[in-house]
Scaffold this motif. Structure first.
Motif, PDB file in Angstrom:
ATOM      1  N   MET A   1      -6.341 -10.119  10.907  1.00  0.00           N
ATOM      2  CA  MET A   1      -5.617 -10.193   9.747  1.00  0.00           C
ATOM      3  C   MET A   1      -5.421  -8.891   9.133  1.00  0.00           C
ATOM      4  N   SER A   2      -4.183  -8.750   8.868  1.00  0.00           N
ATOM      5  CA  SER A   2      -3.732  -7.351   8.190  1.00  0.00           C
ATOM      6  C   SER A   2      -4.189  -7.201   6.626  1.00  0.00           C
ATOM      7  N   MET A   3      -4.338  -5.971   6.378  1.00  0.00           N
ATOM      8  CA  MET A   3      -4.691  -5.651   4.941  1.00  0.00           C
ATOM      9  C   MET A   3      -3.907  -6.488   3.893  1.00  0.00           C
ATOM     10  N   LYS A   4      -2.561  -6.446   4.201  1.00  0.00           N
ATOM     11  CA  LYS A   4      -2.016  -7.180   3.301  1.00  0.00           C
ATOM     12  C   LYS A   4      -2.107  -8.461   3.041  1.00  0.00           C
ATOM     13  N   GLY A   5      -2.689  -9.179   4.288  1.00  0.00           N
ATOM     14  CA  GLY A   5      -2.698 -10.682   4.222  1.00  0.00           C
ATOM     15  C   GLY A   5      -3.890 -10.949   3.354  1.00  0.00           C
ATOM     16  N   ILE A   6      -5.036  -9.855   3.639  1.00  0.00           N
ATOM     17  CA  ILE A   6      -6.351 -10.117   3.128  1.00  0.00           C
ATOM     18  C   ILE A   6      -6.090  -9.883   1.439  1.00  0.00           C
ATOM     19  N   TYR A   7      -5.440  -8.899   1.062  1.00  0.00           N
ATOM     20  CA  TYR A   7      -4.891  -8.635  -0.164  1.00  0.00           C
ATOM     21  C   TYR A   7      -4.320  -9.853  -0.887  1.00  0.00           C
ATOM     22  N   SER A   8      -3.404 -10.535  -0.227  1.00  0.00           N
ATOM     23  CA  SER A   8      -2.441 -11.471  -0.691  1.00  0.00           C
ATOM     24  C   SER A   8      -3.499 -12.738  -1.035  1.00  0.00           C
ATOM     25  N   GLU A   9      -4.394 -12.779  -0.021  1.00  0.00           N
ATOM     26  CA  GLU A   9      -5.228 -14.012  -0.245  1.00  0.00           C
ATOM     27  C   GLU A   9      -6.244 -13.911  -1.279  1.00  0.00           C
ATOM     28  N   GLU A  10      -6.552 -12.756  -1.609  1.00  0.00           N
ATOM     29  CA  GLU A  10      -7.622 -12.419  -2.877  1.00  0.00           C
ATOM     30  C   GLU A  10      -7.089 -12.200  -4.045  1.00  0.00           C
ATOM     31  N   PHE A  11      -5.876 -11.958  -4.169  1.00  0.00           N
ATOM     32  CA  PHE A  11      -5.296 -11.217  -5.376  1.00  0.00           C
ATOM     33  C   PHE A  11      -5.050 -12.618  -6.290  1.00  0.00           C
ATOM     34  N   ASN A  12      -5.454 -12.321  -7.550  1.00  0.00           N
ATOM     35  CA  ASN A  12      -5.644 -13.286  -8.693  1.00  0.00           C
ATOM     36  C   ASN A  12      -4.944 -12.589  -9.642  1.00  0.00           C
ATOM     37  N   GLN A  13      -3.722 -13.207 -10.274  1.00  0.00           N
ATOM     38  CA  GLN A  13      -2.954 -12.581 -11.266  1.00  0.00           C
ATOM     39  C   GLN A  13      -3.632 -12.669 -12.662  1.00  0.00           C
ATOM     40  N   ALA A  14      -4.220 -13.784 -12.808  1.00  0.00           N
ATOM     41  CA  ALA A  14      -4.964 -13.990 -14.217  1.00  0.00           C
ATOM     42  C   ALA A  14      -5.934 -12.849 -14.159  1.00  0.00           C
ATOM     43  N   SER A  15      -6.975 -12.397 -13.260  1.00  0.00           N
ATOM     44  CA  SER A  15      -7.725 -11.462 -13.414  1.00  0.00           C
ATOM     45  C   SER A  15      -7.146 -10.192 -13.640  1.00  0.00           C
TER      46      SER A  15
END
Length: 62
Positions: A1-15
């Motif tokens: 998986m790409s870094m972008k994919g990992i980031y997109s899965e983990e990103f939480n706007q509220a946090s």
């Protein structure tokens, strides 16, 4: 998986929003002299916001 994919899965706007709000509140308490000095040294505002908040925390907590 790409870094972008990992980031997109983990990103939480509220946090992220809570993180930004915290630094906005801390930055409002930073001495205006420190802010001006950072501006005169051409430190980008977003960078100086984080640095000055961290410096203030270190200074206050010894």
């Amino acid at each position: 998986m790409s870094m972008k994919g990992i980031y997109s899965e983990e990103f939480n706007q509220a946090s992220w929003d809570a993180f930004v709000q915290l630094f906005d509140e801390l930055y409002a308490q930073v001495d205006a002299k420190w802010i001006e000095r950072a501006r005169l040294q051409k430190i980008p505002e977003d960078v100086s916001q984080v640095l000055l908040c961290e410096m203030g925390s270190i200074h206050l907590n010894g």
